[in-house]
Scaffold this active site. Structure first.
Site, PDB file in Angstrom:
ATOM      1  N   THR A   1      -5.478  62.049  65.951  1.00 21.14           N
ATOM      2  CA  THR A   1      -4.285  62.687  65.386  1.00 21.14           C
ATOM      3  C   THR A   1      -4.648  63.959  64.628  1.00 21.14           C
ATOM      4  OG1 THR A   1      -3.140  60.589  65.254  1.00 21.14           O
ATOM      5  CG2 THR A   1      -2.352  62.295  63.777  1.00 21.14           C
TER       6      THR A   1
ATOM      7  N   SER B   1      -8.077  58.243  70.083  1.00 18.81           N
ATOM      8  CA  SER B   1      -9.185  57.281  69.996  1.00 18.81           C
ATOM      9  C   SER B   1      -8.949  56.009  70.807  1.00 18.81           C
ATOM     10  CB  SER B   1      -9.514  56.954  68.540  1.00 18.81           C
ATOM     11  OG  SER B   1      -8.543  56.127  67.975  1.00 18.81           O
TER      12      SER B   1
ATOM     13  N   THR C   1      -7.922  57.600  64.153  1.00 19.17           N
ATOM     14  CA  THR C   1      -8.099  56.500  63.201  1.00 19.17           C
ATOM     15  C   THR C   1      -7.971  55.112  63.846  1.00 19.17           C
ATOM     16  OG1 THR C   1      -5.752  56.588  62.630  1.00 19.17           O
ATOM     17  CG2 THR C   1      -7.270  57.856  61.243  1.00 19.17           C
ATOM     18  N   ASP C   2      -7.262  55.024  64.998  1.00 17.99           N
ATOM     19  CA  ASP C   2      -7.009  53.701  65.570  1.00 17.99           C
ATOM     20  C   ASP C   2      -8.298  52.920  65.847  1.00 17.99           C
ATOM     21  OD1 ASP C   2      -4.333  54.150  65.432  1.00 17.99           O
ATOM     22  OD2 ASP C   2      -4.057  54.633  67.545  1.00 17.99           O
TER      23      ASP C   2
HETATM   24  N1  LIG Z   1      -4.032  58.517  63.301  1.00 19.15           N
HETATM   25  C1  LIG Z   1      -4.646  58.535  64.462  1.00 19.15           C
HETATM   26  O1  LIG Z   1      -5.653  59.194  64.617  1.00 19.15           O
HETATM   27  C2  LIG Z   1      -4.077  57.678  65.544  1.00 19.15           C
HETATM   28  C3  LIG Z   1      -4.354  58.174  66.923  1.00 19.15           C
HETATM   29  N2  LIG Z   1      -3.534  57.499  67.895  1.00 19.15           N
HETATM   30  C4  LIG Z   1      -5.818  57.971  67.303  1.00 19.15           C
HETATM   31  O2  LIG Z   1      -6.430  57.004  66.978  1.00 19.15           O
HETATM   32  O3  LIG Z   1      -6.367  58.791  67.961  1.00 19.15           O
END
Ligand SMILES: NC(=O)C[C@H](N)C(=O)O
Length: 378
Positions: free
Chosen positions: A55, A101, A132-133
């Site tokens: 993200t 991710s 973050t996932d």
């Molecule tokens: N906040 C994030 O980064 C979520 C995103 N969908 C990821 O993990 O790439």
């Protein structure tokens, strides 16, 4: 020869010092020598920054959208959005991949592993941008496979896309770079910098799918970042319970995903079918089950698992607590629990990576049990 040096105007209010030079990998040798000489003269720490997506590198449809965005920024573009760091460190950056991710797989892990291993030789700190996932899986993998010595390896992501009002990415990235450049971060291994908090990559878990405060660590934060100051609550330490694998992976541009054994995760619930467990077991070399409590599964499922020939890790659905060895089921007739191993405090996704690493190293059941006993399971 392309000139990859670019001048960047930052959002720093002080225009005079708001320009700095970024280097991407692949300058010509003379230019590199000159810049190295300059770096040495200034004695600023050298920080390597790897971009992998997430993200933090995403754009949404408008400033009010915080969902439905897509990865669209390179690490260079991301660096253009942060405050001036020219007085803090010298940086070099490289794009390893640029994906959400959810797409990070074993070959991505190998490329991050290779990037970090190489950068450890010449840099004082390393920063990796990541979605973050699945960030906690990557940090767990890197802490389990690389001894970074004194060099901090700081992972960072964001919860809002770059286009949103109050996007958290630029501040998170700025903080991560400052943390990687700070002497007090040495000897702490893999760190996560997010939302002003510094945490251990081994222990951290994503606990909220939406908020900026999306990560939680029951073992406690290691420190925080406020107004350009890095504060640690404890002296440098690394997770004692972490088993270090010496993978010795050679740099392989296409990764070596096929070399990593397949381990699946099943989610436990009322009426879980033993047939499903048996079916899945045919397609993998190891299995992890998120059990209902501290290792509880329906008796008929336990019986089916004890007949399998592959290792099965009993982890947990609950975020907190642990699965102790004492709760593992025993085979009715032989009173043994051959292939069944307790995950201790490790959640299903980290248990999966740990089992994959054990199987990659061709560990037998006793060795796997021993590795999980480090995490208070086994
Ligand atoms: N906040 C994030 O980064 C979520 C995103 N969908 C990821 O993990 O790439």
């Amino acid at each position: 020869m392309p000139n990859n040096d670019i001048e960047i105007t930052t959002i720093c209010a002080d225009l005079e010092s708001s320009k700095f030079t970024l280097l991407s990998s692949g300058h010509d040798a003379d230019e590199q020598d000159r810049l190295n000489a300059e770096r040495l003269a200034k004695k600023l720490p050298k920080i390597k920054i790897f971009g992998t997506g997430g993200t933090i590198a995403s754009k949404g449809a408008s400033a009010s959208h915080t969902a439905g965005y897509h990865v669209d920024l390179t690490i260079q573009e991301l660096l253009e959005s942060i405050p001036d760091i020219s007085k803090i460190c010298d940086i070099d950056y490289e794009q390893l991949c640029n994906v959400d991710s959810k797409e990070i797989d074993e070959s991505s892990l190998v490329s991050i592993y290779n990037g970090v291993s190489a950068a450890l030789q010449t840099f004082d700190g390393i920063v990796i941008t990541h979605g973050t996932d699945t960030l906690a899986e990557t940090t767990f993998f890197i802490e389990s496979t690389i001894d970074s010595g004194d060099v901090p390896v700081v992972f960072v992501g964001s919860m809002r896309p770059s286009t949103s009002v109050s996007a958290d990415g630029p501040m998170n990235l700025y903080q991560a770079i400052c943390i990687a450049a700070d002497k007090s971060s040495r000897g702490r291994g893999v760190l996560v910098s997010l939302n002003d908090q510094i945490s251990a990559g081994y222990y951290i878990t994503k606990t909220n799918a939406n908020t900026l405060d999306s990560f939680n660590v029951r073992q406690g934060y290691l420190g925080n970042f406020v107004n350009n100051e890095v504060h640690y609550y404890w002296p440098p330490a690394k997770p004692e319970v972490c088993h270090k694998f010496k993978l010795g992976l050679s740099p392989a541009p296409n990764g070596s995903s096929s070399n990593f054994p397949t381990v699946h995760v099943l989610y436990g619930h009322q009426s879980l079918s033993p047939e499903l467990v048996k079916l899945v077991a045919q397609t993998c070399e190891g299995l992890v089950i998120a059990t209902m409590g501290a290792g509880s599964l329906p008796s008929i499922v336990n019986d089916a698992i004890l007949e399998l020939s592959i290792p099965v890790i009993y982890s947990k659905r609950s975020m907190d607590g642990m699965v102790p060895r004492a709760n593992m089921p025993k085979h009715k007739s032989t009173a043994t629990r051959n292939n069944v191993i307790a995950s201790g405090h490790l959640n299903p996704e980290k248990s999966r990576i740990l089992l994959q690493l054990c199987l990659f190293e061709r560990f037998g059941l006793n060795e796997i049990r021993e590795v999980f006993s480090n995490a208070y399971g086994g």
